[in-house]
Scaffold this motif. Structure first.
Motif, mmCIF file in Angstrom:
data_model
loop_
_atom_site.group_PDB
_atom_site.id
_atom_site.type_symbol
_atom_site.label_atom_id
_atom_site.label_comp_id
_atom_site.label_asym_id
_atom_site.label_seq_id
_atom_site.Cartn_x
_atom_site.Cartn_y
_atom_site.Cartn_z
ATOM 1 N N GLN A 53 0.813 -1.296 -0.003
ATOM 2 C CA GLN A 53 0.008 0.058 0.109
ATOM 3 C C GLN A 53 0.788 1.323 0.095
ATOM 4 O O GLN A 53 0.564 2.389 -0.121
ATOM 5 C CB GLN A 53 -0.985 0.032 1.129
ATOM 6 N N ILE A 54 2.150 1.250 -0.049
ATOM 7 C CA ILE A 54 3.101 2.253 -0.331
ATOM 8 C C ILE A 54 3.327 2.171 -1.691
ATOM 9 O O ILE A 54 4.064 1.664 -2.363
ATOM 10 C CB ILE A 54 4.218 1.934 0.629
ATOM 11 N N ASP A 55 2.461 3.045 -2.586
ATOM 12 C CA ASP A 55 2.556 2.905 -3.786
ATOM 13 C C ASP A 55 3.664 3.646 -4.505
ATOM 14 O O ASP A 55 4.174 4.562 -3.746
ATOM 15 C CB ASP A 55 1.195 3.379 -4.448
ATOM 16 N N VAL A 56 4.040 3.305 -5.890
ATOM 17 C CA VAL A 56 5.064 4.242 -6.671
ATOM 18 C C VAL A 56 4.762 5.620 -6.510
ATOM 19 O O VAL A 56 5.894 6.318 -6.436
ATOM 20 C CB VAL A 56 5.357 3.538 -8.194
ATOM 21 N N GLU A 57 3.761 5.947 -6.833
ATOM 22 C CA GLU A 57 3.507 7.589 -6.896
ATOM 23 C C GLU A 57 3.858 8.189 -5.641
ATOM 24 O O GLU A 57 4.522 9.343 -5.600
ATOM 25 C CB GLU A 57 1.936 7.802 -7.303
ATOM 26 N N ARG A 58 3.674 7.624 -4.578
ATOM 27 C CA ARG A 58 3.977 8.433 -3.344
ATOM 28 C C ARG A 58 5.568 8.488 -3.073
ATOM 29 O O ARG A 58 6.260 9.867 -2.637
ATOM 30 C CB ARG A 58 3.627 7.417 -2.206
ATOM 31 N N VAL A 59 6.097 7.491 -3.517
ATOM 32 C CA VAL A 59 7.794 7.358 -3.391
ATOM 33 C C VAL A 59 8.184 8.357 -4.540
ATOM 34 O O VAL A 59 9.117 9.304 -4.167
ATOM 35 C CB VAL A 59 8.232 6.046 -3.516
ATOM 36 N N TYR A 60 7.708 8.616 -5.863
ATOM 37 C CA TYR A 60 8.108 9.359 -6.730
ATOM 38 C C TYR A 60 7.823 10.411 -6.509
ATOM 39 O O TYR A 60 8.769 11.555 -6.541
ATOM 40 C CB TYR A 60 7.278 9.003 -7.785
ATOM 41 N N GLN A 61 6.683 11.083 -5.797
ATOM 42 C CA GLN A 61 6.429 12.633 -5.543
ATOM 43 C C GLN A 61 7.290 12.840 -4.367
ATOM 44 O O GLN A 61 7.779 13.956 -4.180
ATOM 45 C CB GLN A 61 4.892 12.615 -5.181
ATOM 46 N N ALA A 62 7.563 11.804 -3.361
ATOM 47 C CA ALA A 62 8.656 12.338 -2.251
ATOM 48 C C ALA A 62 10.203 12.950 -2.818
ATOM 49 O O ALA A 62 10.564 13.692 -2.168
ATOM 50 C CB ALA A 62 8.820 11.059 -1.235
ATOM 51 N N ILE A 63 10.471 12.033 -3.839
ATOM 52 C CA ILE A 63 11.644 12.307 -4.338
ATOM 53 C C ILE A 63 11.881 13.686 -5.132
ATOM 54 O O ILE A 63 12.649 14.397 -5.153
ATOM 55 C CB ILE A 63 12.048 11.297 -5.664
ATOM 56 N N TRP A 64 10.548 14.191 -5.599
ATOM 57 C CA TRP A 64 10.463 15.340 -6.156
ATOM 58 C C TRP A 64 9.973 16.550 -5.312
ATOM 59 O O TRP A 64 9.498 17.609 -5.839
ATOM 60 C CB TRP A 64 9.545 15.507 -7.446
ATOM 61 N N GLN A 65 9.855 16.168 -4.103
ATOM 62 C CA GLN A 65 9.321 17.379 -2.987
ATOM 63 C C GLN A 65 10.314 18.561 -3.203
ATOM 64 O O GLN A 65 11.460 18.324 -3.296
ATOM 65 C CB GLN A 65 9.173 16.917 -1.697
ATOM 66 N N LYS A 66 9.775 19.628 -3.017
ATOM 67 C CA LYS A 66 10.497 20.944 -3.212
ATOM 68 C C LYS A 66 11.994 20.926 -2.600
ATOM 69 O O LYS A 66 12.891 21.264 -3.153
ATOM 70 C CB LYS A 66 9.666 22.057 -3.002
ATOM 71 N N HIS A 67 11.807 20.640 -1.186
ATOM 72 C CA HIS A 67 13.046 20.676 -0.384
ATOM 73 C C HIS A 67 13.917 19.330 -1.082
ATOM 74 O O HIS A 67 14.980 19.370 -0.548
ATOM 75 C CB HIS A 67 12.813 20.575 1.119
ATOM 76 N N ASP A 68 13.278 18.475 -1.705
ATOM 77 C CA ASP A 68 14.357 17.238 -1.978
ATOM 78 C C ASP A 68 14.922 17.268 -3.397
ATOM 79 O O ASP A 68 15.772 16.513 -3.661
ATOM 80 C CB ASP A 68 13.471 16.018 -1.817
ATOM 81 N N ALA A 69 14.112 18.216 -4.046
ATOM 82 C CA ALA A 69 14.115 17.930 -5.671
ATOM 83 C C ALA A 69 15.776 17.818 -6.156
ATOM 84 O O ALA A 69 16.446 18.752 -5.823
ATOM 85 C CB ALA A 69 13.441 19.241 -6.350
#
Length: 346
Positions: free
Chosen positions: A324-340
Motif C-alpha cells: 500500500q506504499i505505492d510508486v506515486e507516493r515515493v516518486y512524489q517524495a523524491i520530487w518534493q521541493k526541498h528534496d528535488a
C-alpha cells in the motif's frame, strides 16, 4: 567505566546496519576518552566498513560464520588480546559474544544482561527498553557511565563513513556509469521478504526516473542480483550492480547518488552515513526502532494495525504494509521541493 582507561575494545555486531550504527559508540568513546586507543572485534566482512571509520585504531577479525560458535577461534583470539586492553564493551547480547574478553582476562567487561552471562561480564547492566528504545541508543549507552546511560538523555552522534574519491572515479569508469545524476535503489533486506518493497514497484519507479533523465543504480549483494535484473529489465541508463561491487565500493557509489530508495536494511544505514538523501521504506519493522541516522531522510511507513510485527514473512499473507506504499507516493517524495534533485549533465 573507569575514567583512566586508555585501551578500549568493542565486541562488534554481526550485521551491516548494526556495524554502521556502532560508529556512534566509537565516536562517543573517542570524545569521552581523548587519547585512548580503540580496537574492534568484528566479522571479517565488516573490515572494509570499519576502515572508513577514523575512530577505530585496530580491527581484530573474528573469522566465524553468523550463528557459529567457533570455540577454538575465540580462544585463539583471546590469547592475542591478553594484556592489551583495559576495558571491553560487548554489544551483542549473546553468551558467546562475551567469551573472548573473558578469556582474555580484560579487567573491565561491560554489557547488557542476557543469555546467563553473569560470570563473563563484571559490569552487567539491565536493559530498559522503554528508555533505550533504539538499537543505536543501546550501543552508545554502553560507552557511558551507568547512571548517565540510565537517564537516556545523551547525545547520539551520527555515523559518518569516509569517502574515497579516487576509488569513485575508478568505479565510474569500471562500470561504465554515465554523467547523469544518479539515484540508487536497494531492493534487498537480509532479514526477510516482510521488509521488501515489491520488485515491480522498484521497476516502475526506475522507469520513471530514467525517463526523467536520471541514471539508476541497483545496489545489493550477490543474492540480490536476480532482483536487480528484474528491476533494470528493458531500461537504459539502469545498472544492476548487485554482487558486482565490494562493500567499500558501495560506500563510495552511494555517496555519488543524489537520493536513494531503500528498504529498512544494512545498506540504508550505509547510505545515511554518507549524507545522501534517503527515501526509507518500512514494512514489518519500525522507523522508531532502527531509523536512518540522518536528518536527510523521508520515512515511508503506514503504521497499519498489524505493523510492526517484526516477522520475516507476513503472518497474514498480504504484506499490505508494503504494497500500500505505492510508486506515486515515493516518486512524489523524491520530487518534493526541498528534496528535488537537479537533472542534466554533471
Amino acid at each position: 567505566m573507569n575514567e583512566s582507561v586508555k585501551r578500549l575494545l568493542v565486541i562488534g555486531p554481526s550485521w551491516v546496519g548494526d556495524m554502521v550504527m556502532a560508529q556512534s559508540l566509537f565516536i562517543t568513546l573517542k570524545q569521552r576518552y581523548p587519547g585512548a586507543t580503540l580496537g574492534v572485534v568484528a566479522p571479517a566482512w565488516s573490515q572494509p566498513i570499519i576502515a572508513r571509520m577514523p575512530e577505530v585504531d585496530e580491527v581484530l577479525p573474528l573469522p566465524v560464520g553468523h550463528g557459529e560458535f567457533g570455540l577454538k577461534t575465540r580462544r585463539d583470539l583471546a590469547k592475542q588480546l591478553k594484556g592489551r586492553f583495559d576495558c571491553a564493551i560487548v554489544l551483542p547480547r549473546s553468551w558467546k559474544a562475551a567469551l573472548v574478553p573473558f578469556l582474555a582476562r580484560i579487567p573491565e567487561r561491560i554489557g547488557f544482561l542476557g543469555e546467563q552471562r553473569y560470570g563473563l561480564l563484571n559490569e552487567r547492566r539491565k536493559l530498559d527498553k522503554q528508555v533505550l528504545d533504539q538499537t543505536v541508543k543501546r550501543f552508545v549507552a554502553l560507552g557511558l557511565p551507568a547512571n548517565e546511560a540510565a537517564e537516556g538523555q545523551f547525545v547520539i552522534p551520527s555515523p559518518r563513513l569516509e569517502i574515497d574519491r579516487d576509488n569513485l572515479v575508478n568505479l565510474r569508469l569500471q562500470h561504465a556509469l554515465s554523467s547523469r545524476p544518479a539515484i540508487g535503489l536497494m531492493p534487498g533486506a537480509e532479514y526477510g521478504p516482510a521488509k521488501q518493497w515489491p520488485l515491480a514497484y522498484f521497476h516502475a519507479l526506475a522507469k520513471r526516473l530514467v525517463d526523467d533523465g536520471f541514471e539508476v543504480r541497483i545496489f545489493g549483494g550477490p543474492k540480490d542480483h536476480v532482483a536487480g535484473q528484474e528491476i533494470v529489465h528493458g531500461l537504459s541508463q539502469a545498472h544492476n550492480l548487485c554482487g558486482k561491487t565490494a562493500l567499500a565500493d558501495v560506500v563510495d557509489l552511494l555517496a555519488d547518488c543524489r537520493q536513494v530508495v531503500t528498504n529498512d536494511s544494512g545498506l540504508m544505514h550505509v547510505a545515511a552515513s554518507v549524507g545522501v538523501r534517503v527515501q526509507a521504506i518500512y514494512g514489518s519493522s519500525s522507523p522508531a526502532y532502527t531509523p536512518p541516522l540522518t536528518s536527510n531522510a523521508h520515512i515511508h511507513y503506514l503504521a497499519l494495525e498489524c505493523s510492526p510485527c517484526f516477522k520475516r514473512d507476513c503472518p497474514l499473507g498480504h504484506t499490505n504494509c508494503l504494497k500500500q506504499i505505492d510508486v506515486e507516493r515515493v516518486y512524489q517524495a523524491i520530487w518534493q521541493k526541498h528534496d528535488a534533485p537537479s537533472v542534466g549533465d554533471g
